[in-house]
Enzyme design. Sequence first.
Site, PDB file in Angstrom:
ATOM      1  N   ARG A 186       0.828  -1.220   0.000  1.00  0.00           N
ATOM      2  CA  ARG A 186       0.000   0.000   0.000  1.00  0.00           C
ATOM      3  C   ARG A 186       0.859   1.265   0.000  1.00  0.00           C
ATOM      4  O   ARG A 186       0.562   2.248   0.705  1.00  0.00           O
ATOM      5  CB  ARG A 186      -0.927   0.040   1.215  1.00  0.00           C
ATOM      6  CG  ARG A 186      -1.995  -1.013   1.215  1.00  0.00           C
ATOM      7  CD  ARG A 186      -2.971  -0.817   0.061  1.00  0.00           C
ATOM      8  NE  ARG A 186      -4.126  -1.667   0.203  1.00  0.00           N
ATOM      9  CZ  ARG A 186      -4.138  -2.960  -0.114  1.00  0.00           C
ATOM     10  NH1 ARG A 186      -3.070  -3.530  -0.632  1.00  0.00           N
ATOM     11  NH2 ARG A 186      -5.235  -3.666   0.041  1.00  0.00           N
ATOM     12  N   SER A 202     -10.565  -0.392   3.454  1.00  0.00           N
ATOM     13  CA  SER A 202      -9.778  -0.531   4.686  1.00  0.00           C
ATOM     14  C   SER A 202      -9.348   0.858   5.151  1.00  0.00           C
ATOM     15  O   SER A 202      -8.784   1.624   4.377  1.00  0.00           O
ATOM     16  CB  SER A 202      -8.524  -1.361   4.442  1.00  0.00           C
ATOM     17  OG  SER A 202      -8.866  -2.624   3.966  1.00  0.00           O
ATOM     18  N   GLU A 261      -4.665   4.094   6.171  1.00  0.00           N
ATOM     19  CA  GLU A 261      -4.493   3.937   4.725  1.00  0.00           C
ATOM     20  C   GLU A 261      -5.142   5.139   4.023  1.00  0.00           C
ATOM     21  O   GLU A 261      -4.705   5.579   2.973  1.00  0.00           O
ATOM     22  CB  GLU A 261      -5.166   2.617   4.298  1.00  0.00           C
ATOM     23  CG  GLU A 261      -4.839   2.196   2.886  1.00  0.00           C
ATOM     24  CD  GLU A 261      -5.631   0.978   2.429  1.00  0.00           C
ATOM     25  OE1 GLU A 261      -5.344  -0.135   2.874  1.00  0.00           O
ATOM     26  OE2 GLU A 261      -6.537   1.159   1.589  1.00  0.00           O
TER      27      GLU A 261
HETATM   28  N1  EPU Z   1     -10.460 -10.474  10.429  1.00  0.00           N
HETATM   29  C1  EPU Z   1     -11.104 -10.535  11.629  1.00  0.00           C
HETATM   30  N2  EPU Z   1     -12.116  -9.659  11.870  1.00  0.00           N
HETATM   31  C2  EPU Z   1     -12.521  -8.736  10.973  1.00  0.00           C
HETATM   32  C3  EPU Z   1     -11.849  -8.658   9.730  1.00  0.00           C
HETATM   33  C4  EPU Z   1     -10.817  -9.555   9.481  1.00  0.00           C
HETATM   34  O1  EPU Z   1     -10.777 -11.365  12.475  1.00  0.00           O
HETATM   35  O2  EPU Z   1     -13.434  -7.976  11.265  1.00  0.00           O
HETATM   36  C5  EPU Z   1      -9.376 -11.445  10.153  1.00  0.00           C
HETATM   37  C6  EPU Z   1      -9.911 -12.737   9.577  1.00  0.00           C
HETATM   38  O3  EPU Z   1      -9.185 -13.813  10.130  1.00  0.00           O
HETATM   39  C7  EPU Z   1      -9.597 -12.642   8.126  1.00  0.00           C
HETATM   40  C8  EPU Z   1      -8.327 -11.815   8.118  1.00  0.00           C
HETATM   41  O4  EPU Z   1      -8.491 -10.910   9.198  1.00  0.00           O
HETATM   42  O5  EPU Z   1      -9.386 -13.905   7.565  1.00  0.00           O
HETATM   43  C9  EPU Z   1      -8.082 -11.061   6.839  1.00  0.00           C
HETATM   44  O6  EPU Z   1      -9.264 -10.368   6.488  1.00  0.00           O
HETATM   45  P1  EPU Z   1      -9.618 -10.036   4.958  1.00  0.00           P
HETATM   46  O7  EPU Z   1      -9.405 -11.240   4.118  1.00  0.00           O
HETATM   47  O8  EPU Z   1     -10.957  -9.390   4.937  1.00  0.00           O
HETATM   48  O9  EPU Z   1      -8.500  -9.045   4.521  1.00  0.00           O
HETATM   49  P2  EPU Z   1      -7.858  -7.778   5.242  1.00  0.00           P
HETATM   50  O10 EPU Z   1      -6.457  -8.116   5.565  1.00  0.00           O
HETATM   51  O11 EPU Z   1      -8.723  -7.279   6.350  1.00  0.00           O
HETATM   52  C10 EPU Z   1      -6.896  -6.824   3.017  1.00  0.00           C
HETATM   53  C11 EPU Z   1      -6.896  -5.534   2.262  1.00  0.00           C
HETATM   54  C12 EPU Z   1      -8.215  -5.347   1.547  1.00  0.00           C
HETATM   55  C13 EPU Z   1      -8.438  -6.522   0.602  1.00  0.00           C
HETATM   56  C14 EPU Z   1      -8.428  -7.802   1.424  1.00  0.00           C
HETATM   57  C15 EPU Z   1      -8.555  -9.050   0.588  1.00  0.00           C
HETATM   58  C16 EPU Z   1      -5.434  -4.070   3.518  1.00  0.00           C
HETATM   59  C17 EPU Z   1      -5.327  -2.858   4.383  1.00  0.00           C
HETATM   60  N3  EPU Z   1      -6.671  -4.417   3.162  1.00  0.00           N
HETATM   61  O12 EPU Z   1      -7.876  -6.712   4.054  1.00  0.00           O
HETATM   62  O13 EPU Z   1      -8.105  -4.167   0.753  1.00  0.00           O
HETATM   63  O14 EPU Z   1      -9.670  -6.403  -0.087  1.00  0.00           O
HETATM   64  O15 EPU Z   1      -7.160  -7.900   2.138  1.00  0.00           O
HETATM   65  O16 EPU Z   1      -7.369  -9.358  -0.032  1.00  0.00           O
HETATM   66  O17 EPU Z   1      -4.424  -4.646   3.162  1.00  0.00           O
HETATM   67  C18 EPU Z   1      -8.427  -1.821   0.925  1.00  0.00           C
HETATM   68  O18 EPU Z   1      -7.200  -1.717   0.926  1.00  0.00           O
HETATM   69  O19 EPU Z   1      -9.183  -0.812   0.962  1.00  0.00           O
HETATM   70  C19 EPU Z   1      -9.029  -3.143   0.912  1.00  0.00           C
HETATM   71  C20 EPU Z   1     -10.337  -3.344   1.033  1.00  0.00           C
END
Ligand code: EPU
Length: 338
Positions: A164, A238, A334
């Site tokens: 990012r 995010s 972000e």
């Molecule tokens: N999780 C929780 N609680 C929550 C949310 C997530 O426990 O409320 C845990 C879960 O175990 C889940 C893990 O976190 O499996 C990862 O969550 P998720 O797959 O939703 O991905 P993220 O790491 O929260 C990142 C990106 C997103 C992107 C997703 C999917 C960043 C800051 N965000 O989110 O990007 O869509 O991966 O690849 O890296 C964005 O940047 O605006 C964005 C939406």
Amino acid sequence: MEILKDYSLKSLNTFGLNVDAKYFIRVASLVDIREIDRFIKIKKLPYLFIGGGSNVLFTKNFNGLVIKIDLRGIEIVDEDARHVFVKAASGENWDEFVRYCVNHNYVGIENLSLIPGSVGASPIQNIGAYGVEMKDFFYEVEFYDLTDGSVKNFKKADCHFGYRSSIFKNELKGKVVILSVTFRLNKKPFFKTDYGVIKDELKKLGVKELAAKAIREAVINIRRRKLPDTEIIGNAGSFYKNPVVTAEKHNEIKSAFPSLVSFLQSDGTYKLAAGWLIEQCGWKGKRIQDAGVHDKQALVLVNYGNATGEDILELSEKIKSSVFERFGVELEREVNVV
Ligand code: EPU
């Protein structure tokens, strides 16, 4: 070009914040940008270039000129046996560009379907999702340099892409206007489906033969289930980055909180799931007046209707403090606060 006064930015930021720009203009070409650049310098006006408005939190009216980038066009600029080089103007909508590529079987960015924002914003924070980052298919970017009025091209190595992050979010922040981005996409299928939820969704859809279209459909389904639609509930995806910590710090947290969700990086550090950290602090689904934490993904802050940018910022600072108090981890935004 027409300069508008006291212009509402409500429909131009995905948080749906009700703020005005003192002056507002749309630019559709390099000629327009040069003209505006001269104008800003003569008038000594504060200025802000915006794309899709999907990564910005306005905390007050903007007392200067907001410039919406409306440069359009998608063209094939080169190809070889395995690749096609597709150039898109910065004002193109990101997801429409992804759809165009998928429909033409140009493979690579289908995992990045439905990310809000514009093509020009995509290299600034190296957008990413489901195991793919924009940099994986990036070829070059063309930009206007506000410091000297020149037009420059940067290849991948010049952009210092990170998680990012890029040179445009750091050294060159506020100093350039991105004009176009060229992507090097695959002609042959080469899919990335190792991200667990994608595999599960493809199975659910009964996909037998992988194609960019099927992956796009899977990604769209997953995002629609987890992330609020900006047309219905204001948000900017995010709100924070997933924090990256040393192995030592990771092990310390993991021994105190064994259910910690984390991902080992190639350099031995760990990326922690910020959504998990926030959820553990009890914030998931919480609402303070019209500012809230999304009930299906704690990393997303939302505007239920009449929140101000200040309300959302205040909520975000409270979340940040509780994560720090509990885990000793500093969350980094972000989203850009203006
Ligand atoms: N999780 C929780 N609680 C929550 C949310 C997530 O426990 O409320 C845990 C879960 O175990 C889940 C893990 O976190 O499996 C990862 O969550 P998720 O797959 O939703 O991905 P993220 O790491 O929260 C990142 C990106 C997103 C992107 C997703 C999917 C960043 C800051 N965000 O989110 O990007 O869509 O991966 O690849 O890296 C964005 O940047 O605006 C964005 C939406």
